[in-house]
Design an enzyme around this catalytic site. Structure first.
Site, short mmCIF file in Angstrom:
data_model
loop_
_atom_site.label_atom_id
_atom_site.label_comp_id
_atom_site.label_asym_id
_atom_site.label_seq_id
_atom_site.Cartn_x
_atom_site.Cartn_y
_atom_site.Cartn_z
N GLU A 95 0.99 -1.23 0.18
CA GLU A 95 -0.56 -0.52 0.12
C GLU A 95 0.91 1.19 0.42
O GLU A 95 2.31 1.22 1.01
CB GLU A 95 -0.96 0.23 1.18
CG GLU A 95 -2.40 0.59 0.99
CD GLU A 95 -2.61 -0.27 -0.34
OE1 GLU A 95 -3.22 0.07 -0.88
OE2 GLU A 95 -3.19 -1.32 0.00
N HIS A 96 0.34 2.04 -1.25
CA HIS A 96 1.34 3.34 -1.06
C HIS A 96 2.58 3.39 -1.42
O HIS A 96 3.60 3.92 -0.82
CB HIS A 96 0.96 4.47 0.39
CG HIS A 96 -0.12 4.94 0.57
ND1 HIS A 96 -0.59 6.20 -0.21
CD2 HIS A 96 -0.75 4.68 1.29
CE1 HIS A 96 -1.81 6.52 0.08
NE2 HIS A 96 -2.45 5.78 0.88
N ASP A 123 3.02 1.99 -5.04
CA ASP A 123 3.06 2.16 -6.51
C ASP A 123 3.88 3.75 -6.75
O ASP A 123 4.60 3.68 -7.63
CB ASP A 123 2.15 1.82 -7.15
CG ASP A 123 0.41 2.96 -6.82
OD1 ASP A 123 0.63 3.75 -5.46
OD2 ASP A 123 -0.49 3.02 -7.07
N GLY A 151 -15.24 6.11 -4.56
CA GLY A 151 -14.88 6.06 -3.00
C GLY A 151 -14.72 4.88 -1.97
O GLY A 151 -14.67 5.25 -0.90
N SER A 193 -11.38 1.12 -6.54
CA SER A 193 -10.96 1.51 -7.27
C SER A 193 -12.09 1.26 -8.67
O SER A 193 -11.33 0.98 -9.70
CB SER A 193 -9.74 0.57 -8.63
OG SER A 193 -8.30 1.29 -9.35
N SER A 194 -13.03 2.29 -8.02
CA SER A 194 -13.66 2.34 -9.28
C SER A 194 -13.60 3.39 -10.55
O SER A 194 -14.24 3.32 -11.27
CB SER A 194 -15.39 2.73 -7.95
OG SER A 194 -14.66 3.85 -7.58
N ASP A 236 -3.16 0.28 -10.15
CA ASP A 236 -4.95 -0.05 -10.29
C ASP A 236 -5.10 0.24 -11.91
O ASP A 236 -6.34 -0.54 -12.28
CB ASP A 236 -5.90 1.51 -9.98
CG ASP A 236 -5.42 1.53 -8.01
OD1 ASP A 236 -4.97 0.23 -7.70
OD2 ASP A 236 -5.88 2.90 -8.07
#
Length: 392
Positions: free
Chosen positions: A43-44, A46, A136, A140-141, A186
């Protein structure tokens, strides 16, 4: 207790076709889908050129449409969570006139991909967007919509780029039209997801490798805190800046090049807060490599331990968790059959991801719901395929 059963791609396709007929008075000619994703660990990392380990979800965005001859783009979304207006029309960009971001915000992702699409000539089109990816929620919409749009544009005007180049166009759309300086994870997983596998992505080289995730005794449970966040106006851009500043202070291009020992040695060169941010990233890159190896050898306990370490680091060093996410993780970890749990996505709300024995799923969901002060929504998902053209 049952997990939420979002509509399958076939049901979404039927809904999209119905909405298209009502809006445009004809049957759409083309249909595509692209998945949401959950990041299992990494996480965080990429946007720090690190490693990530996401899987594509059975939650998808479906886009149906037809070309039109008047140079206009006419869009409709059926998503009740999208901002108004739900329909809009605008002309294609030209050499003299670029598209600009504006309202509604949901359409900016579509506009951004159109603006940056590399092949020409692109015709106008009418399209309907239907999605089961919660907005939200950290699943990753946005990339799901970007990649669905790109895949649709490919049907109208084929491109010749690599998968990495396609992902970069979608990433650029998010940077310039949504104001979110996201990494490439994503978009890549939405393009490259494969059923029964997670995908280890090296965000520096853009090399990918499939990691098996199809053990029937295993379940991946996504728990939505139903706390909404908007990354563009939150702490996300600040975290990215802090990471870049630390890398610069240490004379490196990115934190990917920094070892924990080097960070410790250079502690005096950076702020206390910057040190903690970087310690998370450097540790998380190492954890992600270890987690992929654990998954390959079927060591789910080791994988679970790394998930928990990741959450604690995100909470304490990167400071992107929140009380609701911490509560969900603690509840999951106190339930039977759970290997590990962590927040996933940008943070400040959204979802947790939990790896557990499939036979305990109902029990674990019940336990989490009882312990959680809010109202959680659960999704069980197998690792799914990436973007595809749909037929009926």
């Amino acid at each position: 207790m049952a997990a939420s059963s979002p509509p399958r791609a076939g049901e979404l396709l039927a809904e999209a076709r119905r909405a298209f007929r009502e809006e445009f008075g004809a049957e759409p000619e083309l249909a595509v889908s692209a998945p949401g994703r959950v990041n299992l660990i990494g996480e965080h990392t990429d946007y720090n050129q690190g490693l990530v380990l996401p899987m594509a979800l059975e939650l998808v965005t479906v886009l149906v449409g037809s070309p039109r001859a008047d140079g206009l783009v006419s869009l409709l979304t059926t998503s009740e969570d999208a901002d108004e207006p739900r329909r809009l029309q605008f002309p294609l960009p030209t050499a003299q006139r670029s598209l600009e971001p504006g309202t509604p915000r949901w359409a900016n992702y579509v506009k951004g991909v159109i603006q940056h699409y590399p092949a020409a000539p692109l015709p106008g089109f009418s399209a309907v967007v239907v999605s089961s990816v919660p907005l939200g929620g950290g699943l990753s919409s946005s990339a799901s919509l970007e990649v669905a749009t790109y895949t649709f544009l490919q049907q109208l005007c084929p491109d010749s780029g690599s998968v990495a180049a396609r992902a970069q166009v979608c990433q650029q759309a998010e940077h310039s039209f949504a104001g979110v300086p996201c990494g490439i994870m994503d978009q890549l997983i939405a393009l490259l997801g494969q059923e029964g596998h997670a995908l280890l992505i090296d965000c520096r080289s853009l090399e990918t490798s499939l990691v098996p995730l199809s053990e029937p005794k295993l379940a991946v449970l996504i728990t939505n805190s139903n706390v909404r966040h908007s990354l563009g106006s939150s702490e996300y851009p600040l975290r990215r800046r802090q990471c870049e500043e630390v890398a610069r202070a240490l004379g490196k291009e990115s934190l990917r090049e920094v070892q924990l020992e080097e960070l410790e040695a250079g502690r005096e060169l950076v702020s206390k807060e910057g040190f903690r941010r970087a310690r998370h990233v450097v540790g998380e890159i190492r954890r992600t490599a270890q987690a992929a190896a654990a998954l390959c050898r079927g060591d789910y306990r080791a994988f679970g331990r790394l998930m928990v370490e990741s959450h604690h680091s995100l909470r304490d060093d990167y400071e992107v968790s929140c009380p609701e996410l911490d509560q969900l993780v603690e509840a999951a970890l106190s339930a039977p059959g759970v290997y590990g749990s962590r927040m996933t996505g940008g943070g400040f709300g959204g979802c947790t991801v939990t790896l557990l024995e499939a036979s305990f799923t109902s029990q674990v969901m019940q336990h989490i719901q009882e312990q959680y002060s809010g109202t959680a929504t659960f999704y069980l998902s197998q690792a799914a395929d990436g973007a595809k053209v749909l037929h009926w």
